[in-house]
Motif scaffolding. Structure first.
Motif, PDB file in Angstrom:
ATOM      1  N   ARG A 114      -0.388   0.613   5.434  1.00  0.00           N
ATOM      2  CA  ARG A 114       0.524  -0.528   5.382  1.00  0.00           C
ATOM      3  C   ARG A 114       0.865  -0.944   6.809  1.00  0.00           C
ATOM      4  O   ARG A 114       0.722  -0.162   7.753  1.00  0.00           O
ATOM      5  N   TYR A 134      -9.683   1.595  -0.900  1.00  0.00           N
ATOM      6  CA  TYR A 134      -9.189   0.649  -1.899  1.00  0.00           C
ATOM      7  C   TYR A 134     -10.294  -0.337  -2.259  1.00  0.00           C
ATOM      8  O   TYR A 134     -11.028  -0.812  -1.390  1.00  0.00           O
ATOM      9  N   GLU A 162      -8.078  -4.256  -5.277  1.00  0.00           N
ATOM     10  CA  GLU A 162      -6.831  -3.682  -4.776  1.00  0.00           C
ATOM     11  C   GLU A 162      -6.441  -4.291  -3.438  1.00  0.00           C
ATOM     12  O   GLU A 162      -5.257  -4.603  -3.202  1.00  0.00           O
ATOM     13  N   GLN A 163      -7.419  -4.482  -2.546  1.00  0.00           N
ATOM     14  CA  GLN A 163      -7.116  -5.082  -1.251  1.00  0.00           C
ATOM     15  C   GLN A 163      -6.606  -6.502  -1.431  1.00  0.00           C
ATOM     16  O   GLN A 163      -5.689  -6.948  -0.726  1.00  0.00           O
ATOM     17  N   LYS A 201       0.841  -1.194   0.000  1.00  0.00           N
ATOM     18  CA  LYS A 201       0.000   0.000   0.000  1.00  0.00           C
ATOM     19  C   LYS A 201       0.882   1.252   0.000  1.00  0.00           C
ATOM     20  O   LYS A 201       1.976   1.249   0.590  1.00  0.00           O
ATOM     21  N   PHE A 214      -3.032  -6.295  -2.384  1.00  0.00           N
ATOM     22  CA  PHE A 214      -2.178  -5.940  -1.253  1.00  0.00           C
ATOM     23  C   PHE A 214      -1.966  -7.125  -0.319  1.00  0.00           C
ATOM     24  O   PHE A 214      -0.878  -7.342   0.211  1.00  0.00           O
TER      25      PHE A 214
END
Length: 507
Positions: free
Chosen positions: A144, A216, A220-221, A10, A224
């Motif tokens: 993060r 997000y 996207e998650q 992130k 990550f």
């Protein structure tokens, strides 16, 4: 095997990003501060006796117990386009909480007024919990892992600042010439205007976070975290394999608790605790049946399965939370009657001395929250870097225990400010350290439900205090609320010892 090379990191958030992510909590905490510092005063001003306060307060922990796991489970599975995953919940909760704050001062009359105030407290606390739980997960979503400690420290600073503002409202208004007295059955104008201003501030702060952040997406998650968003197969399999005996044991415990209430003539609100024990047992048995029938996607099966499958670190932290929040809820219920009776010399809610004590409690609460805001940013990072998170948390809890013990020894109201310093240090750590320890060890796809379940151990002790403390005080310390502070000090010491057993993974 998970491909670590494919996992994205992130973006690192600057101070502006950290501010935007947590500023909404500033408003939420204004609402909590107004509730915590003034609801006992409101209830007693409307005619409630001191022995009835725990029963009237029981709405608050009960709503948190029911709402937070549900909201956590749902928010993990929500995506509303531009509005996102967590923001729909803390926006909706803020609208309802603001409405409750605006309506609360309209309670009036010793009979119907008490009922109206109790119902609005229920609505207020449920709404604040709807907003609060997603904010906890929101920090984990947006930051993060190496920023989790900083993120929760910033959130704690906003919590402290919001609580200072909410706690000081009545005190400041009195010094601006607003009436601070009311006949029995009425609410002082200082409290009335404070609730109205607090409702507006709460909604405005949450809207700031809603419009200044972008969540997000699920894709996207997943990138990550390196995992699919939801994989409930293992949880469902573990739940289906469980025996029904555990559920039966909870039901039996509830039946025994109800029988003891009847045999020992305990306070009637303890029946609620018995009902919750039995209800959890019945819910567990139903969830097992749903899992065995292949219906693991149901909310009940998901919540019960995740509760049963909590990581070991989370279980150890839950034990610490249980005793920490027992002390806090004792403080919120009893500080006003304690300070009024022992430091201002009046237990009569209609007296000027009692109302003056109520305003001074607002000052005391603002001090511990102000200390918490400073300690979160200045003290906790320094101590955790040298001692580790678990030992830092234990040390801060000991400081809080010393603060509560001071209420038994000091009789000058101004001297209580020193007690609030210790309590504020403990409060800062309670709001930051357990979440910083926990967030980095949880799977991203279940951050909401696990944060919601973790907060069960925030509201369970509150429910226990609300249902049992009245019986204990009536049996052993009738008319002497000062001894509740001794209970608060003792539970914080237990939590401090338990913190030392969290383990090296928390360091």
């Amino acid at each position: 095997m998970q491909d670590h090379a494919a996992i994205q990191e992130k973006p690192r958030q600057g101070w502006a990003g950290l501010w935007n992510i947590s500023f909404g909590f500033f408003g939420i905490q204004i609402g909590f501060a107004l509730q915590n510092a003034n609801m006992s005063r409101v209830f007693q001003s409307l005619g409630s006796g001191i022995d009835d306060l725990p029963a009237l307060w029981v709405a608050a922990p009960l709503t948190g117990l029911l709402v937070q796991p549900i909201v956590g489970h749902m928010s993990d599975r929500t995506w509303l386009g531009r509005l996102g995953r967590r923001r729909p919940y803390f926006l909706g909760g803020a609208v309802l909480a603001a409405a409750a704050l605006l309506l609360m001062p309209e309670s009036g009359g010793a009979g119907s007024g008490l009922l109206m105030a109790a119902m609005l407290l229920w609505m207020l606390d449920a709404s604040l919990n709807i907003s609060m739980e997603p904010f906890r997960a929101f920090v984990g979503d947006m930051l993060r892992r190496d920023q989790h400690t900083t993120g929760y420290a910033v959130q704690t600073a906003f919590i402290g600042a919001g609580a200072v503002v909410g706690s000081l409202f009545p005190y400041v208004l009195e010094h601006l010439g607003v009436s601070n007295s009311a006949a029995l059955g009425g609410i002082p104008d200082t409290v009335r205007y404070s609730f109205w201003a607090g409702g507006i501030a709460l909604l405005a702060a949450v809207l700031w976070t809603v419009f200044s952040t972008r969540e997000y997406s699920p894709e996207e998650q997943a990138a990550f975290d390196g995992k699919a968003e939801h994989d409930d197969g293992a949880t469902a399999a573990a739940l289906a394999a469980r025996s029904m005996t555990g559920g039966l044991a909870w039901i039996a415990a509830g039946a025994i608790a109800g029988l003891l209430v009847w045999l020992w003539a305990l306070e009637k609100e303890v029946y609620l605790l018995a009902g919750l024990l039995a209800g959890y047992g019945a819910a567990t048995m139903l969830a097992i049946r749903l899992a065995r029938a292949g219906r693991s996607a149901s909310m009940l099966a998901g919540i019960v399965g995740d509760f049963a499958g909590m990581p070991p670190l989370m279980k150890r932290l839950a034990f610490v939370q249980f005793f920490s929040w027992s002390a806090l809820f004792i403080m919120w219920i009893n500080t006003t009657p304690v300070v009024a009776q022992y430091h201002f010399g009046s237990a009569d809610p209609a007296s000027a001395a009692y109302q003056e004590a109520g305003n001074w409690v607002g000052v005391l609460f603002s001090v511990y929250n102000g200390v918490a805001a400073i300690a979160a940013l200045a003290l906790l990072p320094l101590l955790s870097a040298r001692l580790g998170k678990a030992k830092t948390h234990a040390l801060c809890l000991v400081a809080g225990a010393a603060g509560f013990a001071g209420f038994l020894l000091l009789r000058d109201p101004k001297a209580l400010l020193a007690c609030e310093i210790g309590i504020g240090i403990a409060w800062a750590s309670i709001l930051a350290m357990p979440y910083a320890i926990l967030a980095s060890s949880l799977p991203q796809a279940k951050l909401g439900i696990y944060m919601g379940l973790f907060n069960v151990f925030v509201v369970l002790p509150q429910l226990l205090v609300a249902t049992v403390m009245g019986s204990i005080m009536k049996a052993f310390f009738p008319g002497e609320p000062i001894w509740t502070m001794a209970f608060a000090a003792g539970t914080l010491l237990v939590a401090a010892l338990a913190s030392l057993r969290i383990g090296e993974t928390a360091q």
